[in-house]
Design an enzyme around this catalytic site. Structure first.
Site, mmCIF file in Angstrom:
data_model
loop_
_atom_site.group_PDB
_atom_site.id
_atom_site.type_symbol
_atom_site.label_atom_id
_atom_site.label_comp_id
_atom_site.label_asym_id
_atom_site.label_seq_id
_atom_site.Cartn_x
_atom_site.Cartn_y
_atom_site.Cartn_z
ATOM 1 N N VAL A 103 36.347 37.431 39.484
ATOM 2 C CA VAL A 103 36.505 38.418 40.564
ATOM 3 C C VAL A 103 36.284 37.773 41.926
ATOM 4 O O VAL A 103 36.143 38.459 42.932
ATOM 5 C CB VAL A 103 35.534 39.606 40.374
ATOM 6 N N ASP A 104 36.282 36.419 41.975
ATOM 7 C CA ASP A 104 35.877 35.698 43.190
ATOM 8 C C ASP A 104 37.003 35.439 44.184
ATOM 9 O O ASP A 104 36.763 34.932 45.288
ATOM 10 C CB ASP A 104 35.199 34.372 42.820
ATOM 11 N N HIS A 119 39.927 41.408 36.052
ATOM 12 C CA HIS A 119 38.679 42.172 36.124
ATOM 13 C C HIS A 119 38.378 42.689 37.522
ATOM 14 O O HIS A 119 37.245 43.049 37.821
ATOM 15 C CB HIS A 119 37.519 41.318 35.605
ATOM 16 N N CYS A 130 37.212 60.354 43.787
ATOM 17 C CA CYS A 130 38.568 60.596 44.303
ATOM 18 C C CYS A 130 39.495 59.398 44.160
ATOM 19 O O CYS A 130 40.698 59.508 44.427
ATOM 20 C CB CYS A 130 38.505 61.043 45.765
ATOM 21 N N SER A 222 37.500 29.125 30.235
ATOM 22 C CA SER A 222 37.091 30.380 29.588
ATOM 23 C C SER A 222 36.687 30.113 28.148
ATOM 24 O O SER A 222 37.394 29.418 27.412
ATOM 25 C CB SER A 222 38.224 31.413 29.606
ATOM 26 N N ASN A 247 38.206 23.326 28.542
ATOM 27 C CA ASN A 247 36.936 24.038 28.694
ATOM 28 C C ASN A 247 35.782 23.129 28.288
ATOM 29 O O ASN A 247 35.939 22.264 27.431
ATOM 30 C CB ASN A 247 36.920 25.299 27.814
#
EC number: 2.3.1.286
Length: 282
Positions: A103-104, A119, A130, A222, A247
């Site tokens: 989310v950076d 995400h 709302c 990941s 990774n």
């Protein structure tokens, strides 16, 4: 096949001449100073669940106090060589797009244009009542007015630790005042998919579409522990396209990988940016 971190001919061979969809996780951002929840050297972490956030006003108070400090550090964070390499590969028409679990916003900061933020983003806030969205910067102004000097007092203590969701470790939160939606007085939440929430269907569909339009899938940084990312590896495997994984440590998708390289994202993605030739854009 698993190869050592110093070797990458197999990785280059699997990806060469192919249009690559990329799936990234927290491991690509560690070189920018953002810790990984699940990396082999990560300390134990208990990320917030959506049930905790919506069900407990005291928890929300603690969360917003910590986020009020942490989001600024996330906002100041700069992309690293791995992010820049993927942006360069997109410019070369090699990378078709990036699906990120982070989310950076570091892919966007690095210049990547086709980014699917699986995400969400630390930089937006949404009303659960709302549906109105606003920038985190605008909310910061409201919170600062209610809590003058809070950030200065917190940072004066030093040794600030910020998690991948912009949650900072702040000792004193009981005095913090938070706000509700300016439009409907509903509950505000960062526009981030938290543990216990589902990724919006249109976002998932866009990610599947990106893989369907590509010739191979590259996973970078990941562990694929959560299904929200692992499903795309399964989708690529079902399509029969090659899967490459870069990774540090094992991943849930290793058994599906055509090639797996145990190593850091920055070095290996920079290597790919040097080794993979541009593709025609027709």
């Amino acid at each position: 096949m698993t190869v050592g971190r110093a070797e990458s001919p197999e990785l280059v061979a699997v990806l060469a001449g192919r249009r690559i969809a990329v799936l990234t996780g927290a491991g690509i951002s560690t070189d920018s100073g953002i810790p990984d929840y699940r990396g082999p050297e990560s300390p134990p972490s208990n990320p917030m669940t959506i049930r905790q956030f919506t069900g407990d006003p005291a928890f929300r108070q603690r969360y917003w106090a910590r986020n009020h400090v942490g989001w600024r550090h996330m906002d100041d964070t700069l992309p690293n060589a791995g992010h820049r390499a993927l942006a360069a590969l997109e410019d070369a028409a090699v990378v078709t797009g990036v699906i990120t679990q982070n989310v950076d916003l570091l892919h966007t900061k690095a210049g990547s244009r086709n980014v699917i933020d699986l995400h969400g983003s630390y930089a937006r806030v949404i009303c659960l009542g709302c549906g109105d969205t606003t920038s985190r910067a605008a909310l910061a102004e409201r919170l600062e007015a209610l809590n003058p000097g809070f950030i200065e007092r917190t940072e004066a203590i030093g040794g600030l630790a910020v998690a991948p969701d912009a949650d900072a470790v702040v000792a004193e939160t009981a005095s913090f005042r938070y706000v509700d939606c300016a439009r409907c007085a509903g509950m505000l939440k960062p526009d981030i998919v938290y543990f216990g929430e589902s990724v919006p269907k249109d976002v998932v569909a866009a990610a599947y579409r990106l893989i369907d339009e590509s010739d191979t899938l590259l996973v970078a940084g990941s562990s694929l522990t959560v299904f929200s990312g692992y499903r795309f590896v399964r989708h690529a495997a079902a399509r029969g396209i090659p899967i490459a994984i870069v990774n540090r440590g094992d991943t849930r998708g290793d058994h599906l990988a055509t090639v797996k390289v145990d190593g850091g994202c920055s070095e290996l993605l920079a290597l790919l940016a040097d080794e993979l030739s541009p593709l025609p854009t027709h």
